[in-house]
Design an enzyme around this catalytic site. Structure first.
Site, PDB file in Angstrom:
ATOM      1  N   GLU A  25     -23.324   3.333 -21.763  1.00 29.23           N
ATOM      2  CA  GLU A  25     -22.654   4.807 -22.334  1.00 29.23           C
ATOM      3  C   GLU A  25     -21.896   5.444 -21.309  1.00 29.23           C
ATOM      4  O   GLU A  25     -20.608   5.863 -21.490  1.00 29.23           O
ATOM      5  CB  GLU A  25     -23.476   5.370 -23.380  1.00 29.23           C
ATOM      6  CG  GLU A  25     -23.056   6.568 -24.188  1.00 29.23           C
ATOM      7  CD  GLU A  25     -23.690   7.366 -24.741  1.00 29.23           C
ATOM      8  OE1 GLU A  25     -23.271   8.240 -25.612  1.00 29.23           O
ATOM      9  OE2 GLU A  25     -24.915   7.124 -24.785  1.00 29.23           O
ATOM     10  N   GLY A  26     -22.680   5.951 -20.315  1.00 31.85           N
ATOM     11  CA  GLY A  26     -22.243   6.948 -19.244  1.00 31.85           C
ATOM     12  C   GLY A  26     -21.043   6.042 -18.297  1.00 31.85           C
ATOM     13  O   GLY A  26     -19.749   6.693 -18.122  1.00 31.85           O
TER      14      GLY A  26
END
Length: 495
Positions: free
Chosen positions: A168-169
Protein backbone atom coordinates in the site's frame (compact mmCIF):
# COMPACT_ATOMS: atom_id res chain seq x y z
CA UNK A 1 10.22 0.65 -96.28
CA UNK A 2 8.62 2.86 -93.54
CA UNK A 3 5.96 1.87 -91.01
CA UNK A 4 2.36 2.33 -91.94
CA UNK A 5 0.19 4.83 -90.11
CA UNK A 6 -1.58 2.00 -88.25
CA UNK A 7 1.70 0.49 -87.10
CA UNK A 8 2.96 3.86 -85.89
CA UNK A 9 -0.16 4.48 -83.79
CA UNK A 10 -0.12 0.92 -82.43
CA UNK A 11 3.51 1.13 -81.35
CA UNK A 12 2.97 4.59 -79.82
CA UNK A 13 0.06 3.35 -77.73
CA UNK A 14 1.97 0.24 -76.74
CA UNK A 15 4.95 2.36 -75.66
CA UNK A 16 2.73 4.74 -73.70
CA UNK A 17 1.15 1.83 -71.86
CA UNK A 18 4.57 0.43 -71.02
CA UNK A 19 5.89 3.75 -69.72
CA UNK A 20 2.74 4.41 -67.66
CA UNK A 21 2.70 0.90 -66.20
CA UNK A 22 6.41 1.05 -65.31
CA UNK A 23 5.95 4.45 -63.64
CA UNK A 24 3.02 3.16 -61.56
CA UNK A 25 5.09 0.12 -60.53
CA UNK A 26 8.00 2.32 -59.44
CA UNK A 27 5.66 4.52 -57.39
CA UNK A 28 4.16 1.43 -55.77
CA UNK A 29 7.52 -0.04 -54.72
CA UNK A 30 9.69 3.00 -54.03
CA UNK A 31 7.32 5.44 -52.32
CA UNK A 32 5.58 2.93 -50.04
CA UNK A 33 6.55 3.30 -46.37
CA UNK A 34 5.73 1.44 -43.17
CA UNK A 35 2.98 3.23 -41.21
CA UNK A 36 1.89 2.33 -37.67
CA UNK A 37 -1.85 2.25 -37.22
CA UNK A 38 -3.26 4.12 -34.20
CA UNK A 39 -2.95 1.94 -31.10
CA UNK A 40 -6.00 0.85 -29.14
CA UNK A 41 -6.81 2.22 -25.70
CA UNK A 42 -6.92 -0.34 -22.90
CA UNK A 43 -8.70 0.00 -19.58
CA UNK A 44 -8.24 -1.26 -16.03
CA UNK A 45 -10.46 -1.08 -12.94
CA UNK A 46 -9.22 -1.05 -9.34
CA UNK A 47 -11.44 -1.09 -6.24
CA UNK A 48 -9.84 0.45 -3.15
CA UNK A 49 -11.64 -1.26 -0.27
CA UNK A 50 -10.61 0.90 2.67
CA UNK A 51 -11.68 0.74 6.29
CA UNK A 52 -14.31 3.50 6.07
CA UNK A 53 -15.40 3.32 2.42
CA UNK A 54 -14.68 1.75 -0.98
CA UNK A 55 -13.74 3.67 -4.13
CA UNK A 56 -13.52 2.57 -7.76
CA UNK A 57 -10.87 3.96 -10.09
CA UNK A 58 -10.96 3.47 -13.86
CA UNK A 59 -7.64 3.85 -15.68
CA UNK A 60 -6.76 3.87 -19.37
CA UNK A 61 -3.53 3.53 -21.35
CA UNK A 62 -2.34 2.96 -24.91
CA UNK A 63 -1.75 -0.63 -26.00
CA UNK A 64 1.83 0.20 -26.96
CA UNK A 65 3.96 0.91 -23.89
CA UNK A 66 6.98 2.97 -22.94
CA UNK A 67 9.90 0.81 -21.74
CA UNK A 68 7.62 -2.00 -20.66
CA UNK A 69 5.12 -0.01 -18.55
CA UNK A 70 1.90 1.51 -19.88
CA UNK A 71 1.39 5.27 -19.65
CA UNK A 72 -1.76 5.34 -17.52
CA UNK A 73 -4.28 8.12 -16.88
CA UNK A 74 -7.33 8.28 -14.62
CA UNK A 75 -10.70 8.20 -16.39
CA UNK A 76 -13.09 7.91 -13.42
CA UNK A 77 -13.17 8.01 -9.62
CA UNK A 78 -16.38 6.74 -8.01
CA UNK A 79 -17.09 6.39 -4.29
CA UNK A 80 -19.20 3.36 -3.44
CA UNK A 81 -22.29 4.06 -1.34
CA UNK A 82 -22.15 2.78 2.20
CA UNK A 83 -19.28 1.91 4.58
CA UNK A 84 -16.16 -0.14 3.91
CA UNK A 85 -16.60 -3.82 3.11
CA UNK A 86 -15.20 -4.80 6.52
CA UNK A 87 -18.40 -3.37 8.06
CA UNK A 88 -20.62 -6.02 6.42
CA UNK A 89 -19.84 -8.74 8.94
CA UNK A 90 -23.52 -9.54 9.51
CA UNK A 91 -24.43 -9.47 5.80
CA UNK A 92 -21.45 -10.45 3.64
CA UNK A 93 -23.52 -10.61 0.44
CA UNK A 94 -24.27 -6.90 0.74
CA UNK A 95 -20.55 -6.13 0.61
CA UNK A 96 -20.43 -7.49 -2.93
CA UNK A 97 -23.70 -5.92 -4.06
CA UNK A 98 -22.56 -2.49 -2.87
CA UNK A 99 -19.96 -2.43 -5.66
CA UNK A 100 -22.47 -2.72 -8.51
CA UNK A 101 -23.35 0.96 -8.86
CA UNK A 102 -19.82 2.24 -9.43
CA UNK A 103 -18.96 -0.73 -11.66
CA UNK A 104 -21.91 0.03 -13.94
CA UNK A 105 -20.82 3.68 -14.09
CA UNK A 106 -17.33 2.60 -15.18
CA UNK A 107 -18.59 0.19 -17.85
CA UNK A 108 -20.49 3.03 -19.54
CA UNK A 109 -17.12 4.66 -20.31
CA UNK A 110 -15.57 1.48 -21.75
CA UNK A 111 -16.48 0.29 -25.29
CA UNK A 112 -18.66 -2.80 -24.95
CA UNK A 113 -16.28 -4.86 -27.09
CA UNK A 114 -13.56 -4.27 -24.45
CA UNK A 115 -15.56 -5.11 -21.32
CA UNK A 116 -14.30 -8.69 -21.16
CA UNK A 117 -10.74 -7.49 -21.81
CA UNK A 118 -10.70 -5.01 -18.91
CA UNK A 119 -8.63 -6.31 -15.96
CA UNK A 120 -10.46 -5.67 -12.70
CA UNK A 121 -8.98 -5.98 -9.23
CA UNK A 122 -10.13 -5.34 -5.66
CA UNK A 123 -7.58 -4.60 -2.99
CA UNK A 124 -8.61 -4.47 0.66
CA UNK A 125 -6.42 -2.54 3.06
CA UNK A 126 -6.17 -2.03 6.83
CA UNK A 127 -9.87 -2.40 7.65
CA UNK A 128 -9.92 -5.95 6.31
CA UNK A 129 -6.48 -6.62 7.80
CA UNK A 130 -7.94 -5.88 11.21
CA UNK A 131 -11.06 -7.98 10.55
CA UNK A 132 -8.86 -10.89 9.45
CA UNK A 133 -7.11 -10.69 12.83
CA UNK A 134 -10.37 -10.46 14.75
CA UNK A 135 -12.52 -12.95 12.80
CA UNK A 136 -10.90 -14.66 9.82
CA UNK A 137 -14.13 -16.51 8.97
CA UNK A 138 -16.07 -13.27 8.52
CA UNK A 139 -13.25 -11.86 6.41
CA UNK A 140 -13.32 -14.92 4.14
CA UNK A 141 -17.10 -14.61 3.73
CA UNK A 142 -16.78 -10.99 2.66
CA UNK A 143 -14.03 -11.78 0.15
CA UNK A 144 -16.15 -14.64 -1.22
CA UNK A 145 -19.15 -12.32 -1.67
CA UNK A 146 -17.05 -9.68 -3.43
CA UNK A 147 -15.45 -12.32 -5.67
CA UNK A 148 -18.86 -13.73 -6.61
CA UNK A 149 -20.27 -10.35 -7.69
CA UNK A 150 -17.21 -9.19 -9.63
CA UNK A 151 -16.61 -12.66 -11.06
CA UNK A 152 -20.01 -12.71 -12.77
CA UNK A 153 -19.62 -9.14 -14.07
CA UNK A 154 -18.70 -8.56 -17.76
CA UNK A 155 -15.04 -7.79 -16.97
CA UNK A 156 -11.77 -9.70 -16.74
CA UNK A 157 -11.79 -10.13 -12.95
CA UNK A 158 -8.29 -10.86 -11.65
CA UNK A 159 -9.25 -11.34 -8.02
CA UNK A 160 -9.86 -9.75 -4.62
CA UNK A 161 -7.15 -9.90 -2.02
CA UNK A 162 -5.74 -8.39 1.13
CA UNK A 163 -3.12 -5.79 0.21
CA UNK A 164 -0.08 -5.79 2.48
CA UNK A 165 0.70 -2.53 4.25
CA UNK A 166 4.13 -2.39 2.60
CA UNK A 167 2.55 -2.69 -0.86
CA UNK A 168 0.00 0.00 0.00
CA UNK A 169 2.80 2.41 0.87
CA UNK A 170 4.96 1.56 -2.14
CA UNK A 171 2.11 1.88 -4.64
CA UNK A 172 1.13 5.23 -3.12
CA UNK A 173 4.70 6.41 -3.69
CA UNK A 174 4.49 5.33 -7.33
CA UNK A 175 1.22 7.24 -7.76
CA UNK A 176 2.70 10.48 -6.39
CA UNK A 177 5.83 10.36 -8.52
CA UNK A 178 4.00 9.29 -11.66
CA UNK A 179 1.57 12.18 -11.30
CA UNK A 180 4.40 14.66 -10.73
CA UNK A 181 6.39 13.34 -13.70
CA UNK A 182 9.40 12.39 -11.58
CA UNK A 183 9.45 8.81 -12.89
CA UNK A 184 9.29 9.64 -16.59
CA UNK A 185 8.69 12.79 -18.63
CA UNK A 186 7.94 13.53 -22.27
CA UNK A 187 10.64 15.96 -23.42
CA UNK A 188 10.26 18.80 -25.92
CA UNK A 189 12.30 16.72 -28.38
CA UNK A 190 9.54 14.09 -28.41
CA UNK A 191 11.41 11.54 -26.28
CA UNK A 192 10.64 9.90 -22.92
CA UNK A 193 13.33 10.80 -20.38
CA UNK A 194 13.97 9.80 -16.75
CA UNK A 195 14.41 12.78 -14.37
CA UNK A 196 17.25 12.67 -11.78
CA UNK A 197 16.67 10.73 -8.55
CA UNK A 198 16.81 13.93 -6.49
CA UNK A 199 13.42 14.90 -7.91
CA UNK A 200 11.65 11.85 -6.44
CA UNK A 201 9.06 12.73 -3.79
CA UNK A 202 8.25 10.80 -0.60
CA UNK A 203 4.69 9.69 0.19
CA UNK A 204 2.77 9.99 3.47
CA UNK A 205 -0.59 8.22 3.48
CA UNK A 206 -3.18 7.98 6.25
CA UNK A 207 -6.35 5.95 6.00
CA UNK A 208 -8.87 5.08 8.66
CA UNK A 209 -6.90 2.20 10.17
CA UNK A 210 -3.24 2.61 9.14
CA UNK A 211 -0.68 5.16 8.03
CA UNK A 212 2.28 4.70 5.67
CA UNK A 213 5.59 6.47 5.05
CA UNK A 214 7.60 5.78 1.87
CA UNK A 215 10.67 7.48 0.39
CA UNK A 216 14.05 6.89 -1.27
CA UNK A 217 16.72 7.34 1.43
CA UNK A 218 20.16 8.78 0.83
CA UNK A 219 21.95 5.55 1.78
CA UNK A 220 21.38 1.81 2.04
CA UNK A 221 18.25 0.49 3.75
CA UNK A 222 19.57 -1.46 6.75
CA UNK A 223 16.34 -3.26 7.64
CA UNK A 224 15.47 -5.21 4.49
CA UNK A 225 11.94 -5.90 5.74
CA UNK A 226 11.22 -2.20 5.13
CA UNK A 227 12.57 -2.23 1.56
CA UNK A 228 10.40 -2.50 -1.55
CA UNK A 229 11.90 -3.06 -5.01
CA UNK A 230 10.19 -2.67 -8.37
CA UNK A 231 10.88 -1.76 -11.99
CA UNK A 232 9.11 1.01 -13.90
CA UNK A 233 9.86 2.52 -17.30
CA UNK A 234 12.97 0.40 -17.64
CA UNK A 235 14.47 1.59 -14.32
CA UNK A 236 14.84 -0.16 -10.95
CA UNK A 237 13.74 1.51 -7.70
CA UNK A 238 14.36 0.63 -4.03
CA UNK A 239 12.30 2.53 -1.46
CA UNK A 240 11.96 2.52 2.30
CA UNK A 241 8.35 1.89 3.31
CA UNK A 242 6.58 1.04 6.53
CA UNK A 243 2.90 0.76 7.41
CA UNK A 244 1.74 1.44 10.97
CA UNK A 245 -1.42 -0.56 11.59
CA UNK A 246 -3.81 0.99 14.15
CA UNK A 247 -2.34 4.46 13.53
CA UNK A 248 -4.96 5.48 10.96
CA UNK A 249 -7.32 8.31 11.82
CA UNK A 250 -10.36 6.31 12.95
CA UNK A 251 -8.40 3.77 14.97
CA UNK A 252 -6.39 6.56 16.57
CA UNK A 253 -9.60 8.27 17.71
CA UNK A 254 -10.91 5.00 19.18
CA UNK A 255 -7.64 4.25 20.97
CA UNK A 256 -7.52 7.81 22.28
CA UNK A 257 -11.03 7.53 23.69
CA UNK A 258 -10.32 4.15 25.31
CA UNK A 259 -7.11 5.53 26.82
CA UNK A 260 -9.06 8.36 28.44
CA UNK A 261 -11.67 5.93 29.78
CA UNK A 262 -8.98 3.66 31.22
CA UNK A 263 -7.10 6.52 32.88
CA UNK A 264 -10.18 8.00 34.59
CA UNK A 265 -13.08 5.55 34.62
CA UNK A 266 -16.28 7.47 35.34
CA UNK A 267 -19.79 7.75 33.93
CA UNK A 268 -18.92 11.30 32.81
CA UNK A 269 -15.82 11.44 30.63
CA UNK A 270 -14.15 14.79 30.11
CA UNK A 271 -12.43 14.71 26.70
CA UNK A 272 -9.67 17.34 26.24
CA UNK A 273 -9.69 16.93 22.43
CA UNK A 274 -13.40 17.71 22.06
CA UNK A 275 -14.26 21.41 21.97
CA UNK A 276 -15.66 23.00 25.10
CA UNK A 277 -19.43 22.85 25.20
CA UNK A 278 -19.65 19.65 23.13
CA UNK A 279 -21.50 16.74 24.72
CA UNK A 280 -22.58 13.32 23.48
CA UNK A 281 -23.44 9.81 24.65
CA UNK A 282 -21.32 6.86 23.49
CA UNK A 283 -21.84 3.12 23.83
CA UNK A 284 -18.93 1.66 25.78
CA UNK A 285 -18.87 -1.87 24.32
CA UNK A 286 -18.03 -1.11 20.65
CA UNK A 287 -14.98 0.94 21.70
CA UNK A 288 -13.27 -2.22 22.93
CA UNK A 289 -14.09 -4.46 19.94
CA UNK A 290 -11.23 -3.34 17.68
CA UNK A 291 -8.06 -5.49 17.56
CA UNK A 292 -6.19 -2.20 18.00
CA UNK A 293 -7.54 -1.88 21.55
CA UNK A 294 -5.68 -4.00 24.09
CA UNK A 295 -7.82 -3.41 27.16
CA UNK A 296 -11.08 -4.49 28.75
CA UNK A 297 -13.81 -2.07 29.82
CA UNK A 298 -13.87 -1.22 33.53
CA UNK A 299 -16.61 -3.23 35.25
CA UNK A 300 -17.76 -0.22 37.27
CA UNK A 301 -18.88 1.74 34.21
CA UNK A 302 -22.38 1.75 32.68
CA UNK A 303 -23.02 0.61 29.09
CA UNK A 304 -23.30 4.21 27.88
CA UNK A 305 -20.94 7.05 28.68
CA UNK A 306 -21.59 10.76 28.70
CA UNK A 307 -18.65 12.50 27.01
CA UNK A 308 -18.06 16.20 27.53
CA UNK A 309 -15.50 18.30 25.67
CA UNK A 310 -13.11 20.58 27.56
CA UNK A 311 -11.12 22.05 24.65
CA UNK A 312 -7.70 21.66 26.28
CA UNK A 313 -5.03 21.18 23.55
CA UNK A 314 -2.21 20.68 26.07
CA UNK A 315 -4.01 17.79 27.77
CA UNK A 316 -5.05 16.47 24.34
CA UNK A 317 -1.43 16.29 23.16
CA UNK A 318 -0.46 14.48 26.35
CA UNK A 319 -3.18 11.87 25.74
CA UNK A 320 -2.15 11.48 22.08
CA UNK A 321 1.49 10.91 23.04
CA UNK A 322 0.37 7.93 25.11
CA UNK A 323 -0.56 6.21 21.82
CA UNK A 324 3.13 6.19 20.78
CA UNK A 325 6.06 4.37 22.30
CA UNK A 326 8.80 6.96 21.88
CA UNK A 327 11.01 5.48 24.61
CA UNK A 328 11.61 2.36 22.48
CA UNK A 329 13.78 4.45 20.15
CA UNK A 330 15.96 6.10 22.79
CA UNK A 331 19.63 5.79 21.91
CA UNK A 332 18.88 4.70 18.33
CA UNK A 333 19.60 7.08 15.47
CA UNK A 334 17.56 5.46 12.70
CA UNK A 335 14.31 4.90 14.60
CA UNK A 336 10.89 6.58 14.44
CA UNK A 337 8.68 5.19 17.25
CA UNK A 338 7.48 1.83 18.57
CA UNK A 339 11.01 0.57 17.85
CA UNK A 340 10.52 0.81 14.06
CA UNK A 341 13.60 1.41 11.90
CA UNK A 342 13.52 4.56 9.74
CA UNK A 343 16.47 6.05 7.81
CA UNK A 344 16.93 9.84 7.82
CA UNK A 345 14.27 11.76 5.89
CA UNK A 346 15.26 12.89 2.43
CA UNK A 347 13.73 15.24 -0.15
CA UNK A 348 10.21 16.54 -0.63
CA UNK A 349 7.11 14.73 0.70
CA UNK A 350 3.46 14.67 -0.34
CA UNK A 351 1.00 14.01 2.52
CA UNK A 352 -2.43 12.89 1.29
CA UNK A 353 -5.68 11.17 2.27
CA UNK A 354 -6.52 12.05 5.90
CA UNK A 355 -3.36 14.17 6.17
CA UNK A 356 -4.78 16.38 3.44
CA UNK A 357 -8.44 16.32 4.51
CA UNK A 358 -7.61 17.43 8.06
CA UNK A 359 -5.15 20.17 7.10
CA UNK A 360 -7.40 21.36 4.28
CA UNK A 361 -10.20 21.93 6.79
CA UNK A 362 -7.80 23.80 9.07
CA UNK A 363 -6.55 25.87 6.09
CA UNK A 364 -2.99 24.62 6.55
CA UNK A 365 -2.16 23.39 3.04
CA UNK A 366 -0.20 26.49 1.94
CA UNK A 367 3.18 25.34 3.29
CA UNK A 368 2.96 27.37 6.49
CA UNK A 369 5.92 27.00 8.89
CA UNK A 370 5.69 24.50 11.74
CA UNK A 371 5.19 27.23 14.35
CA UNK A 372 2.17 28.59 12.45
CA UNK A 373 0.70 25.11 12.05
CA UNK A 374 1.03 24.45 15.77
CA UNK A 375 -0.50 27.80 16.74
CA UNK A 376 -3.41 27.41 14.30
CA UNK A 377 -4.38 23.96 15.59
CA UNK A 378 -4.15 25.05 19.23
CA UNK A 379 -6.30 28.09 18.51
CA UNK A 380 -8.96 25.91 16.83
CA UNK A 381 -8.98 23.48 19.76
CA UNK A 382 -9.79 26.33 22.16
CA UNK A 383 -12.82 27.60 20.25
CA UNK A 384 -16.27 27.02 21.79
CA UNK A 385 -18.23 24.20 20.16
CA UNK A 386 -21.29 26.39 19.55
CA UNK A 387 -19.22 28.90 17.57
CA UNK A 388 -17.52 26.22 15.46
CA UNK A 389 -20.79 24.37 14.85
CA UNK A 390 -22.40 27.58 13.59
CA UNK A 391 -19.40 28.34 11.34
CA UNK A 392 -19.47 24.92 9.62
CA UNK A 393 -23.11 23.87 9.13
CA UNK A 394 -23.69 20.34 7.84
CA UNK A 395 -20.29 19.03 8.97
CA UNK A 396 -21.27 17.62 12.36
CA UNK A 397 -20.04 14.12 11.52
CA UNK A 398 -16.33 15.00 11.55
CA UNK A 399 -16.35 18.43 13.19
CA UNK A 400 -15.75 17.25 16.75
CA UNK A 401 -12.63 15.29 15.69
CA UNK A 402 -10.63 17.95 13.82
CA UNK A 403 -8.87 19.11 16.97
CA UNK A 404 -7.72 15.58 17.85
CA UNK A 405 -6.84 14.77 14.21
CA UNK A 406 -4.83 17.97 13.78
CA UNK A 407 -2.83 17.47 16.98
CA UNK A 408 -2.33 13.79 16.17
CA UNK A 409 -0.95 14.55 12.69
CA UNK A 410 1.31 17.22 14.17
CA UNK A 411 2.63 14.75 16.77
CA UNK A 412 3.10 11.96 14.21
CA UNK A 413 4.97 14.13 11.70
CA UNK A 414 7.08 16.13 14.15
CA UNK A 415 7.84 13.73 17.00
CA UNK A 416 7.23 10.45 15.19
CA UNK A 417 8.69 10.79 11.70
CA UNK A 418 11.08 13.58 12.67
CA UNK A 419 10.07 16.59 10.55
CA UNK A 420 11.72 19.56 12.25
CA UNK A 421 11.21 23.31 11.91
CA UNK A 422 13.89 23.23 9.18
CA UNK A 423 12.52 20.25 7.22
CA UNK A 424 8.81 21.05 7.66
CA UNK A 425 8.76 23.19 4.44
CA UNK A 426 9.52 19.99 2.48
CA UNK A 427 5.97 18.82 3.29
CA UNK A 428 3.06 19.44 0.94
CA UNK A 429 -0.50 18.43 1.80
CA UNK A 430 -2.21 17.39 -1.43
CA UNK A 431 -5.23 15.49 -2.70
CA UNK A 432 -3.93 15.14 -6.26
CA UNK A 433 -0.63 14.97 -8.12
CA UNK A 434 -0.63 15.98 -11.76
CA UNK A 435 -4.43 15.85 -11.94
CA UNK A 436 -4.56 12.29 -10.53
CA UNK A 437 -6.10 11.32 -7.19
CA UNK A 438 -3.33 10.14 -4.86
CA UNK A 439 -3.62 6.66 -3.38
CA UNK A 440 -2.25 3.17 -3.93
CA UNK A 441 -4.57 2.27 -6.83
CA UNK A 442 -2.82 4.06 -9.71
CA UNK A 443 0.55 2.81 -8.52
CA UNK A 444 -0.85 -0.69 -8.53
CA UNK A 445 -2.26 -0.30 -12.04
CA UNK A 446 1.06 1.06 -13.32
CA UNK A 447 2.79 -1.99 -11.89
CA UNK A 448 0.04 -4.26 -13.19
CA UNK A 449 0.42 -3.02 -16.76
CA UNK A 450 3.97 -4.36 -16.69
CA UNK A 451 2.37 -7.82 -16.62
CA UNK A 452 -0.07 -7.15 -19.48
CA UNK A 453 1.63 -7.86 -22.85
CA UNK A 454 1.71 -4.88 -25.19
CA UNK A 455 0.05 -5.52 -28.52
CA UNK A 456 2.52 -5.11 -31.38
CA UNK A 457 1.27 -2.16 -33.47
CA UNK A 458 0.06 -3.28 -36.92
CA UNK A 459 2.20 -2.19 -39.92
CA UNK A 460 0.79 -1.34 -43.35
CA UNK A 461 2.29 -0.21 -46.67
CA UNK A 462 1.12 3.32 -47.32
CA UNK A 463 2.02 6.49 -49.17
CA UNK A 464 1.08 10.15 -49.31
CA UNK A 465 -2.14 11.26 -51.01
CA UNK A 466 -0.28 12.94 -53.91
CA UNK A 467 1.72 9.81 -54.70
CA UNK A 468 -1.44 7.71 -54.57
CA UNK A 469 -3.21 10.03 -57.07
CA UNK A 470 -0.21 9.95 -59.45
CA UNK A 471 -0.08 6.17 -59.30
CA UNK A 472 -3.79 5.89 -60.16
CA UNK A 473 -3.41 8.32 -63.07
CA UNK A 474 -0.50 6.39 -64.60
CA UNK A 475 -2.31 3.08 -64.17
CA UNK A 476 -5.37 4.51 -65.94
CA UNK A 477 -3.17 5.87 -68.74
CA UNK A 478 -1.52 2.48 -69.14
CA UNK A 479 -4.91 0.78 -69.32
CA UNK A 480 -6.22 3.30 -71.87
CA UNK A 481 -3.10 2.86 -74.00
CA UNK A 482 -3.40 -0.95 -73.98
CA UNK A 483 -7.08 -0.81 -74.90
CA UNK A 484 -6.32 1.74 -77.63
CA UNK A 485 -3.57 -0.46 -79.08
CA UNK A 486 -5.92 -3.43 -79.13
CA UNK A 487 -8.62 -1.45 -80.91
CA UNK A 488 -6.12 -0.20 -83.50
CA UNK A 489 -4.95 -3.72 -84.18
CA UNK A 490 -8.46 -5.08 -84.57
CA UNK A 491 -10.38 -2.38 -86.40
CA UNK A 492 -7.91 -0.12 -88.25
CA UNK A 493 -7.88 -1.15 -91.90
CA UNK A 494 -4.59 -1.38 -93.71
CA UNK A 495 -3.47 1.71 -95.68
Amino acid sequence: MGLSRKEQVFLALLGASGVSGLTALILLLVEATSVLLPTDIKFGIVFDAGSSHTSLFLYQWLANKENGTGVVSQALACQVEGPGISSYTSNAAQAGESLQGCLEEALVLIPEAQHRKTPTFLGATAGMRLLSRKNSSQARDIFAAVTQVLGRSPVDFWGAELLAGQAEGAFGWITVNYGLGTLVKYSFTGEWIQPPEEMLVGALDMGGASTQITFVPGGPILDKSTQADFRLYGSDYSVYTHSYLCFGRDQMLSRLLVGLVQSRPAALLRHPCYLSGYQTTLALGPLYESPCVHATPPLSLPQNLTVEGTGNPGACVSAIRELFNFSSCQGQEDCAFDGVYQPPLRGQFYAFSNFYYTFHFLNLTSRQPLSTVNATIWEFCQRPWKLVEASYPGQDRWLRDYCASGLYILTLLHEGYGFSEETWPSLEFRKQAGGVDIGWTLGYMLNLTGMIPADAPAQWRAESYGVWVAKVVFMVLALVAVVGAALVQLFWLQD
